[in-house]
Write a protein that holds these residues in place. Structure first.
Motif, PDB file in Angstrom:
ATOM      1  N   THR A 283       3.106  14.565  -4.734  1.00 37.56           N
ATOM      2  CA  THR A 283       1.709  15.009  -4.647  1.00 37.56           C
ATOM      3  C   THR A 283       1.485  15.856  -3.403  1.00 37.56           C
ATOM      4  N   LEU A 284       2.035  15.423  -2.264  1.00 34.84           N
ATOM      5  CA  LEU A 284       1.898  16.204  -1.038  1.00 34.84           C
ATOM      6  C   LEU A 284       2.569  17.568  -1.178  1.00 34.84           C
ATOM      7  N   THR A 285       3.738  17.587  -1.816  1.00 35.60           N
ATOM      8  CA  THR A 285       4.479  18.842  -1.965  1.00 35.60           C
ATOM      9  C   THR A 285       3.743  19.825  -2.878  1.00 35.60           C
ATOM     10  N   ASN A 286       3.222  19.320  -3.988  1.00 32.58           N
ATOM     11  CA  ASN A 286       2.652  20.199  -5.005  1.00 32.58           C
ATOM     12  C   ASN A 286       1.164  20.468  -4.828  1.00 32.58           C
ATOM     13  N   HIS A 287       0.455  19.628  -4.069  1.00 27.73           N
ATOM     14  CA  HIS A 287      -1.001  19.769  -3.975  1.00 27.73           C
ATOM     15  C   HIS A 287      -1.494  19.699  -2.531  1.00 27.73           C
ATOM     16  N   TRP A 288      -0.679  20.164  -1.604  1.00 30.25           N
ATOM     17  CA  TRP A 288      -1.019  20.050  -0.189  1.00 30.25           C
ATOM     18  C   TRP A 288      -2.383  20.681   0.123  1.00 30.25           C
ATOM     19  N   GLU A 289      -2.608  21.878  -0.347  1.00 28.50           N
ATOM     20  CA  GLU A 289      -3.826  22.598   0.006  1.00 28.50           C
ATOM     21  C   GLU A 289      -5.064  21.994  -0.639  1.00 28.50           C
ATOM     22  N   THR A 290      -4.935  21.521  -1.879  1.00 27.45           N
ATOM     23  CA  THR A 290      -6.105  21.026  -2.595  1.00 27.45           C
ATOM     24  C   THR A 290      -6.463  19.585  -2.232  1.00 27.45           C
ATOM     25  N   LEU A 291      -5.550  18.847  -1.605  1.00 26.50           N
ATOM     26  CA  LEU A 291      -5.827  17.443  -1.263  1.00 26.50           C
ATOM     27  C   LEU A 291      -6.887  17.309  -0.179  1.00 26.50           C
ATOM     28  N   GLY A 292      -6.885  18.210   0.760  1.00 25.91           N
ATOM     29  CA  GLY A 292      -7.781  18.057   1.902  1.00 25.91           C
ATOM     30  C   GLY A 292      -7.179  17.125   2.937  1.00 25.91           C
ATOM     31  N   GLU A 293      -7.777  17.129   4.124  1.00 21.04           N
ATOM     32  CA  GLU A 293      -7.227  16.334   5.224  1.00 21.04           C
ATOM     33  C   GLU A 293      -7.243  14.839   4.925  1.00 21.04           C
ATOM     34  N   ASP A 294      -8.339  14.323   4.376  1.00 19.58           N
ATOM     35  CA  ASP A 294      -8.419  12.893   4.075  1.00 19.58           C
ATOM     36  C   ASP A 294      -7.376  12.484   3.036  1.00 19.58           C
ATOM     37  N   GLY A 295      -7.218  13.299   2.022  1.00 18.65           N
ATOM     38  CA  GLY A 295      -6.240  12.981   0.979  1.00 18.65           C
ATOM     39  C   GLY A 295      -4.819  12.988   1.508  1.00 18.65           C
ATOM     40  N   ARG A 296      -4.519  13.949   2.382  1.00 20.48           N
ATOM     41  CA  ARG A 296      -3.162  14.019   2.951  1.00 20.48           C
ATOM     42  C   ARG A 296      -2.888  12.807   3.837  1.00 20.48           C
ATOM     43  N   GLN A 297      -3.894  12.425   4.659  1.00 23.43           N
ATOM     44  CA  GLN A 297      -3.699  11.260   5.529  1.00 23.43           C
ATOM     45  C   GLN A 297      -3.511   9.983   4.709  1.00 23.43           C
ATOM     46  N   GLU A 298      -4.258   9.831   3.628  1.00 24.19           N
ATOM     47  CA  GLU A 298      -4.104   8.650   2.785  1.00 24.19           C
ATOM     48  C   GLU A 298      -2.721   8.612   2.139  1.00 24.19           C
ATOM     49  N   ALA A 299      -2.244   9.764   1.688  1.00 23.09           N
ATOM     50  CA  ALA A 299      -0.910   9.821   1.086  1.00 23.09           C
ATOM     51  C   ALA A 299       0.165   9.452   2.100  1.00 23.09           C
ATOM     52  N   VAL A 300       0.042   9.962   3.314  1.00 24.61           N
ATOM     53  CA  VAL A 300       1.018   9.644   4.365  1.00 24.61           C
ATOM     54  C   VAL A 300       0.949   8.155   4.711  1.00 24.61           C
ATOM     55  N   ARG A 301      -0.276   7.606   4.753  1.00 20.12           N
ATOM     56  CA  ARG A 301      -0.415   6.177   5.062  1.00 20.12           C
ATOM     57  C   ARG A 301       0.275   5.319   4.007  1.00 20.12           C
ATOM     58  N   VAL A 302       0.079   5.651   2.748  1.00 20.41           N
ATOM     59  CA  VAL A 302       0.702   4.877   1.670  1.00 20.41           C
ATOM     60  C   VAL A 302       2.218   5.012   1.720  1.00 20.41           C
ATOM     61  N   ILE A 303       2.716   6.214   1.958  1.00 18.73           N
ATOM     62  CA  ILE A 303       4.166   6.412   2.052  1.00 18.73           C
ATOM     63  C   ILE A 303       4.739   5.577   3.194  1.00 18.73           C
ATOM     64  N   GLY A 304       4.060   5.574   4.347  1.00 19.97           N
ATOM     65  CA  GLY A 304       4.546   4.778   5.472  1.00 19.97           C
ATOM     66  C   GLY A 304       4.563   3.297   5.173  1.00 19.97           C
ATOM     67  N   ALA A 305       3.471   2.811   4.541  1.00 21.44           N
ATOM     68  CA  ALA A 305       3.398   1.384   4.218  1.00 21.44           C
ATOM     69  C   ALA A 305       4.483   0.987   3.231  1.00 21.44           C
ATOM     70  N   ARG A 306       4.663   1.810   2.191  1.00 22.62           N
ATOM     71  CA  ARG A 306       5.682   1.492   1.186  1.00 22.62           C
ATOM     72  C   ARG A 306       7.094   1.638   1.750  1.00 22.62           C
ATOM     73  N   ALA A 307       7.288   2.556   2.667  1.00 19.19           N
ATOM     74  CA  ALA A 307       8.606   2.687   3.297  1.00 19.19           C
ATOM     75  C   ALA A 307       8.928   1.456   4.127  1.00 19.19           C
ATOM     76  N   GLY A 308       7.906   0.933   4.844  1.00 15.85           N
ATOM     77  CA  GLY A 308       8.110  -0.309   5.597  1.00 15.85           C
ATOM     78  C   GLY A 308       8.441  -1.461   4.683  1.00 15.85           C
ATOM     79  N   GLU A 309       7.726  -1.536   3.549  1.00 14.82           N
ATOM     80  CA  GLU A 309       8.008  -2.588   2.567  1.00 14.82           C
ATOM     81  C   GLU A 309       9.422  -2.460   2.029  1.00 14.82           C
TER      82      GLU A 309
END
Length: 481
Positions: A283-309
């Motif tokens: 999603t980040l790769t294909n929709h970076w511009e349309t996500l907006g700052e909040d959407g990008r931060q949420e995606a990064v947060r989820v990736i970090g949490a799942r990577a820790g898991e």
């Protein structure tokens, strides 16, 4: 300590034990009552029983000041009671005494428990410096109680608690002697238990399963579904008699099934975070511009949490499947247990974190000595276990305290509870309770096994016990810095 044992208490206690046994009770519950009886009759500060396996023992029943040592591993190589007199008065070194209640000058009166010459464990009573030396009558009474323990193991009703070692092999092997025509001449008690056939039913009758040639092994399935691993050999100095031994191999098949379940469940657990990480990364790769700052931060947060898991899951997998490795272990040192528990709780999945109650954690405690980072794994496994076996609308409470030598925390739930015969088996690798006891998720039987390995590497110990009012308490003790 009185000059003589309390014989009135001994009589009452023995009568109560016999009533429980005659009523069909057995195993760890009765053993615990016998340990309490030893303390009461012999006037000690505490008492306990250590069951032996091949390389070590473990305290599986304890009372009084010894109660905190429940679940602690003991080195059988240092056990003085395995040889010599059946009862011995052993002075304790400062370190061992401190693990009981912080004292420096203690003695233990111990007795060897055996059946048929096989040592199954030791029964012991602790005395403090204010006590006189136990006399001959104290030795005799403890020997009597230790003999009772041996008979309990001989009855094979819920004991031994652990499923490994020569104790199980010696007590559970069926044995029969047959003549050249296959007619049974001897049928031991274990043969009765394994096959359901009594001595009266078998003596003088043909053996009802095939016998392999000497040196070979045959697996035979009984009508009940139980699998027997059968071996045979000729009796010395006779050509007409053969001795046949057999043991239950059903559990071995179950362990294979457990491993298959472990692979299936672990594959599922690995696939979930990997799928989420990949999805959000795409999603980040294909929709970076349309996500907006909040959407990008949420995606990064989820990736970090799942990577820790995912990292914790891989570490758990490697640790639990390695017998000798030191996976995920950091150099030990002093650390703040309460702060570590709060930090570890913050890393739990949201649904599980919401169930956790940390209000009973004190403001501060003396520092523990060990690996602070391991708390995340320990708390995750204990909290997940509590969540699995308790209703979703109940709380999982975390509490902590310290004494002179240890820093302790507990995870308590209001779930199904733990059966006395399962409090030690639950720590075995791949072991799982009965299907109706497994809660909402089957699991792979690795969580508690991993917790015990991690805690014991830090010179601590962990135990389970039923919670008053229903549920289970998991208790972890670590050395005080």
């Amino acid at each position: 300590m009185p000059d003589r044992p309390d014989y009135a208490a001994l009589t009452r206690g023995q009568t109560a034990l016999l009533r429980r046994i005659n009523a069909g009770e057995a195993g760890l519950a009765v053993l615990n009552q016998l340990v309490c009886l030893a303390q009461d009759v012999l006037g000690g500060l505490g008492a306990g029983f250590a069951e032996y396996s091949p390389g070590h023992g473990r305290i599986i029943a304890a009372s009084g000041i010894c109660a905190r040592a429940l679940g602690r591993r003991v080195d059988r190589a240092d056990a003085r009671l395995t040889t010599g007199s059946r009862t011995q008065l052993v002075p304790l070194d400062d370190e061992t005494a401190a693990q009981i209640d912080g004292g420096e000058r203690h003695r233990v009166l111990g007795a060897r428990c055996e059946i048929g010459g096989l040592v199954v464990g030791s029964l012991f009573v602790y005395y403090g410096e204010e006590h006189d030396e136990p006399g001959p009558e104290h030795h005799d009474v403890l020997d009597l109680l230790a003999t009772n323990v041996g008979h309990m193991y001989g009855d094979q009703a819920g004991l031994p608690v652990h499923g490994d070692g020569p104790v199980v092999a010696a007590l559970s092997d069926g044995l029969t002697v047959i003549d050249r025509d296959g007619i049974v001449q001897l049928w031991n008690p274990a043969a009765e238990q394994l096959t359901g056939r009594t001595v009266g039913e078998m003596l003088g009758r043909p053996l009802q399963f095939p016998v392999p040639p000497p040196g070979q092994v045959l697996v035979h399935r009984l009508p009940s579904g139980r699998l027997l691993k059968v071996t045979a050999g000729d009796l010395p100095n006779t050509a007409a008699m053969r001795v046949v031994t057999f043991r239950d191999s059903t559990d071995q098949d179950r362990r294979h099934e457990d491993r298959d379940l472990f692979v299936a469940v672990t594959s599922h657990e690995l696939r979930t975070p990997v799928t989420v990480i990949k999805g959000y990364a795409d999603t980040l790769t294909n929709h970076w511009e349309t996500l907006g700052e909040d959407g990008r931060q949420e995606a990064v947060r989820v990736i970090g949490a799942r990577a820790g898991e995912l990292a914790r899951l891989v570490d758990r997998l490697l640790s639990a499947t390695s017998d000798d490795g030191e996976v995920g272990v950091h150099p030990p040192g002093p650390f703040d247990l309460v702060d570590g528990l709060r930090h570890a709780a913050g890393q739990l999945p949201v649904d599980l974190r919401r169930r956790l109650v940390l209000d009973r954690l004190p403001g501060e405690l003396p520092k523990a000595f060990g690996d602070r980072d391991s708390l995340a794994t320990i708390l995750t496994e204990l909290a997940t276990n509590a969540d699995k076996y308790s209703a979703g609308d109940t709380e999982v409470e975390v509490s902590a305290e310290a004494d002179e030598t240890t820093v302790t925390f507990r995870v308590a739930d209001r779930g199904l509870g733990v059966k006395p015969e399962h409090v030690e088996r639950a720590f075995e690798r791949y072991w799982q309770g009965d299907s109706h006891d497994r809660g909402r998720n089957p699991g792979a039987g690795l969580g508690l096994y991993l917790v015990r390995r991690i805690v014991e590497r830090q010179h601590g110990w962990v135990s389970l016990r039923p919670r008053e009012g229903g549920g289970t308490v998991a208790e972890v003790r670590l050395p005080r810095a």
